[in-house]
Design an enzyme around this catalytic site. Structure first.
Site, mmCIF file in Angstrom:
data_model
loop_
_atom_site.group_PDB
_atom_site.id
_atom_site.type_symbol
_atom_site.label_atom_id
_atom_site.label_comp_id
_atom_site.label_asym_id
_atom_site.label_seq_id
_atom_site.Cartn_x
_atom_site.Cartn_y
_atom_site.Cartn_z
ATOM 1 N N GLU A 18 -25.826 -5.054 -8.544
ATOM 2 C CA GLU A 18 -24.876 -5.953 -7.878
ATOM 3 C C GLU A 18 -25.434 -6.295 -6.499
ATOM 4 O OE1 GLU A 18 -20.409 -5.250 -7.527
ATOM 5 O OE2 GLU A 18 -21.043 -4.997 -5.454
ATOM 6 N N TYR A 50 -17.997 -11.859 -4.737
ATOM 7 C CA TYR A 50 -17.310 -12.985 -4.077
ATOM 8 C C TYR A 50 -16.517 -12.456 -2.892
ATOM 9 C CZ TYR A 50 -14.510 -16.970 -2.990
ATOM 10 O OH TYR A 50 -13.941 -18.013 -2.306
ATOM 11 N N HIS A 94 -18.653 -12.978 -9.541
ATOM 12 C CA HIS A 94 -17.331 -12.376 -9.456
ATOM 13 C C HIS A 94 -16.345 -13.486 -9.094
ATOM 14 C CE1 HIS A 94 -18.924 -8.030 -8.664
ATOM 15 N NE2 HIS A 94 -19.519 -8.632 -9.670
ATOM 16 N N ALA A 144 -5.164 -9.699 -11.941
ATOM 17 C CA ALA A 144 -6.375 -10.099 -12.655
ATOM 18 C C ALA A 144 -6.072 -10.480 -14.106
ATOM 19 C CB ALA A 144 -7.404 -8.971 -12.604
ATOM 20 N N TYR A 179 -10.998 1.741 -12.983
ATOM 21 C CA TYR A 179 -11.021 2.721 -11.890
ATOM 22 C C TYR A 179 -10.905 4.149 -12.431
ATOM 23 C CZ TYR A 179 -10.225 -1.562 -9.376
ATOM 24 O OH TYR A 179 -10.374 -2.836 -8.894
ATOM 25 N N HIS A 183 -6.702 2.895 -9.505
ATOM 26 C CA HIS A 183 -6.628 1.913 -8.422
ATOM 27 C C HIS A 183 -5.605 2.405 -7.400
ATOM 28 C CE1 HIS A 183 -5.373 -1.883 -6.427
ATOM 29 N NE2 HIS A 183 -6.680 -2.088 -6.458
ATOM 30 N N LYS A 199 -5.230 -6.150 -19.605
ATOM 31 C CA LYS A 199 -6.364 -7.062 -19.358
ATOM 32 C C LYS A 199 -7.234 -7.174 -20.610
ATOM 33 C CE LYS A 199 -7.718 -5.081 -15.265
ATOM 34 N NZ LYS A 199 -8.433 -4.922 -13.977
ATOM 35 N N GLN A 210 -15.362 0.989 -10.857
ATOM 36 C CA GLN A 210 -15.491 1.334 -9.441
ATOM 37 C C GLN A 210 -16.473 2.495 -9.348
ATOM 38 O OE1 GLN A 210 -15.707 0.818 -6.416
ATOM 39 N NE2 GLN A 210 -13.566 0.390 -5.914
ATOM 40 N N GLN A 246 -20.546 7.766 5.651
ATOM 41 C CA GLN A 246 -19.939 7.404 4.357
ATOM 42 C C GLN A 246 -19.081 8.521 3.756
ATOM 43 O OE1 GLN A 246 -23.706 6.267 2.547
ATOM 44 N NE2 GLN A 246 -22.843 4.259 2.103
HETATM 45 P P1 FAD Z 1 -5.726 -5.849 -11.083
HETATM 46 O O1 FAD Z 1 -6.255 -5.530 -12.417
HETATM 47 O O2 FAD Z 1 -4.833 -7.030 -10.957
HETATM 48 O O3 FAD Z 1 -4.982 -4.543 -10.558
HETATM 49 C C1 FAD Z 1 -4.540 -4.443 -9.211
HETATM 50 C C2 FAD Z 1 -3.394 -3.451 -9.114
HETATM 51 O O4 FAD Z 1 -2.231 -4.028 -9.716
HETATM 52 C C3 FAD Z 1 -3.624 -2.130 -9.875
HETATM 53 O O5 FAD Z 1 -3.022 -1.110 -9.139
HETATM 54 C C4 FAD Z 1 -2.909 -2.337 -11.193
HETATM 55 O O6 FAD Z 1 -2.487 -1.104 -11.774
HETATM 56 C C5 FAD Z 1 -1.741 -3.211 -10.753
HETATM 57 N N1 FAD Z 1 -1.256 -4.116 -11.806
HETATM 58 C C6 FAD Z 1 -1.981 -4.850 -12.673
HETATM 59 N N2 FAD Z 1 -1.192 -5.593 -13.462
HETATM 60 C C7 FAD Z 1 0.092 -5.325 -13.074
HETATM 61 C C8 FAD Z 1 1.379 -5.777 -13.480
HETATM 62 N N3 FAD Z 1 1.505 -6.660 -14.476
HETATM 63 N N4 FAD Z 1 2.455 -5.291 -12.828
HETATM 64 C C9 FAD Z 1 2.344 -4.386 -11.820
HETATM 65 N N5 FAD Z 1 1.154 -3.924 -11.395
HETATM 66 C C10 FAD Z 1 0.049 -4.382 -11.996
HETATM 67 N N6 FAD Z 1 -13.246 -7.605 -4.693
HETATM 68 C C11 FAD Z 1 -13.650 -8.772 -4.160
HETATM 69 O O7 FAD Z 1 -12.927 -9.338 -3.321
HETATM 70 N N7 FAD Z 1 -14.840 -9.361 -4.487
HETATM 71 C C12 FAD Z 1 -15.668 -8.796 -5.400
HETATM 72 O O8 FAD Z 1 -16.744 -9.350 -5.676
HETATM 73 C C13 FAD Z 1 -15.281 -7.554 -6.010
HETATM 74 N N8 FAD Z 1 -16.047 -6.968 -6.947
HETATM 75 C C14 FAD Z 1 -15.617 -5.822 -7.571
HETATM 76 C C15 FAD Z 1 -16.386 -5.272 -8.609
HETATM 77 C C16 FAD Z 1 -15.959 -4.112 -9.272
HETATM 78 C C17 FAD Z 1 -16.792 -3.548 -10.400
HETATM 79 C C18 FAD Z 1 -14.756 -3.463 -8.872
HETATM 80 C C19 FAD Z 1 -14.300 -2.206 -9.541
HETATM 81 C C20 FAD Z 1 -13.982 -4.009 -7.846
HETATM 82 C C21 FAD Z 1 -14.393 -5.188 -7.195
HETATM 83 N N9 FAD Z 1 -13.630 -5.790 -6.187
HETATM 84 C C22 FAD Z 1 -14.043 -6.976 -5.617
HETATM 85 C C23 FAD Z 1 -12.425 -5.124 -5.677
HETATM 86 C C24 FAD Z 1 -11.138 -5.561 -6.409
HETATM 87 O O9 FAD Z 1 -10.905 -6.912 -6.174
HETATM 88 C C25 FAD Z 1 -10.013 -4.699 -5.844
HETATM 89 O O10 FAD Z 1 -10.169 -3.360 -6.248
HETATM 90 C C26 FAD Z 1 -8.592 -5.180 -6.099
HETATM 91 O O11 FAD Z 1 -7.726 -4.433 -5.249
HETATM 92 C C27 FAD Z 1 -8.081 -4.995 -7.527
HETATM 93 O O12 FAD Z 1 -8.701 -5.847 -8.386
HETATM 94 P P2 FAD Z 1 -8.443 -5.736 -9.972
HETATM 95 O O13 FAD Z 1 -9.166 -6.859 -10.597
HETATM 96 O O14 FAD Z 1 -8.710 -4.366 -10.437
HETATM 97 O O15 FAD Z 1 -6.868 -6.031 -9.994
#
Ligand code: FAD
Length: 317
Positions: A18, A50, A94, A144, A179, A183, A199, A210, A246
């Site tokens: 990455e 991103y 991303h 997401a 995660y 998360h 998802k 993560q 860190q």
């Molecule tokens: P989601 O899957 O939407 O989950 C977020 C939270 O909401 C979780 O706690 C989940 O349990 C909860 N949730 C999900 N659906 C629901 C629902 N229907 N009702 C209630 N709660 C719900 N961030 C960036 O800005 N840019 C990047 O390029 C980037 N790259 C990443 C790459 C990887 C491999 C990882 C692991 C993370 C990355 N992130 C990045 C960070 C990520 O955007 C954050 O961790 C963010 O807080 C959660 O993203 P997610 O897609 O897991 O969200």
């Protein structure tokens, strides 16, 4: 080629990296300087992060402040294209919900489709630094899973305008985040897993995790995913500790634990050079154990530290 095709076509564990877009104003050469040496390991795909815009307050000459929008690392899609052109490897941009409405997301996906980029990592993104919690854009996605649904719809030829005739089907392979240590917003691990499954049911093709420093957490995560009926490939993402700070900053920013043995070993180091040695060795051992476990791919968060990853990859692959 899609990530899932790369995984299915390979008999051994793949390696991927990455990278972050350069800071605005910096040359793309700085990225090539990171990637050129890593090409020795023939990664089938490279992820490009991103970074959403942030609001900051700028002081005016009269002492008052104005709010301005700052985008520090633009260019994810352009970089993906440039990497494909230069190295002939697949790229995974991303894509986040934060800062996008559904129309802007659709336009971005159309651009990617035209460019022949058929992999995306679908993420929610974090809250802006100026916000205490994630706030979706007007007519944007809250989670997401909603982004995954939109991409999956386009794969079926369903766009936002429902009267488009014979709309072309895109063909995106959709990655999502997982995660192993939960998360940070999820009330508990089981609830987070339920959301992960949503998802997958919405059309995700694989999970990218993560980072973690304790492989047992990853093994448990895979086991619980399988028990929950989540059967898509799970790619572990890892990186080494390279400086003393860190030990505190990673748990604070990423809500993950540093194992006691690693923290102790770092504490005993006399400088950051020694810390990087300990961290690199830990990462090598982690990688070897994950390969033995049978992971389909090892994904490394490079953070621009090319020499470290060349050393790790040479020791592991
Ligand atoms: P989601 O899957 O939407 O989950 C977020 C939270 O909401 C979780 O706690 C989940 O349990 C909860 N949730 C999900 N659906 C629901 C629902 N229907 N009702 C209630 N709660 C719900 N961030 C960036 O800005 N840019 C990047 O390029 C980037 N790259 C990443 C790459 C990887 C491999 C990882 C692991 C993370 C990355 N992130 C990045 C960070 C990520 O955007 C954050 O961790 C963010 O807080 C959660 O993203 P997610 O897609 O897991 O969200």
């Amino acid at each position: 080629m899609k990530v899932t095709e790369h995984l299915a076509n390979s008999q051994k564990t793949l390696i991927s990296f990455e990278i972050l877009p350069p800071l605005k104003g910096k040359s793309i050469e700085s990225l090539y300087n990171v990637l050129d040496p890593l090409m020795e390991f023939q990664p089938p795909f490279i992820n490009v992060t991103y970074h959403r815009s942030e609001y900051i307050f700028k002081r005016r000459p009269d002492g008052s402040f104005e709010q301005v929008v700052l985008s520090k690392r633009p260019g994810t899609v352009g970089i993906c294209s440039a990497i494909r052109y230069r190295y002939k490897v697949d790229t995974i941009p991303h894509l986040v919900c934060g800062g996008f409405n559904k129309d802007a997301t659709e336009d971005a996906l159309i651009d990617l489709h035209y460019l022949g980029i058929n992999n995306v990592l679908a993420l929610r993104g974090d809250a802006m630094k100026s916000e205490s919690e994630f706030i979706a854009s007007e007519n944007g996605h809250r989670y997401a899973v909603d982004l995954v649904r939109q991409i999956n719809n386009m794969n079926k030829g369903v766009y936002l305008e429902d009267d488009l005739e014979n709309a072309v089907c895109t063909d995106f392979c959709i990655g999502i985040a997982g995660y192993p240590e939960k998360h940070f917003e999820a009330p508990n691990f089981k609830t987070d897993l339920k959301h992960l499954k949503q998802k997958v049911e919405a059309g995700a093709d694989y999970i990218m995790t993560q980072m973690f420093f304790d492989n047992q957490k990853f093994f448990d995560f895979v086991k619980q995913c399988r028990e929950e009926g989540i059967n898509i490939p799970i790619i572990p993402g890892i990186k080494p500790i390279v400086n003393r700070k860190q030990i505190a900053s990673i748990p604070r920013h990423f809500y993950i634990e540093i194992p006691h043995d690693l923290a102790e070993a770092v504490e005993k180091c006399k400088d950051d050079k020694e810390v990087a040695r300990v961290g690199t060795e830990w990462c090598i051992q982690q990688s070897k154990e994950l390969i033995e476990f049978g992971v389909p791919c090892l994904h490394y968060y490079t953070m621009g530290r090319v020499a470290t990853f060349v050393e790790i990859a040479r020791a592991v692959f």
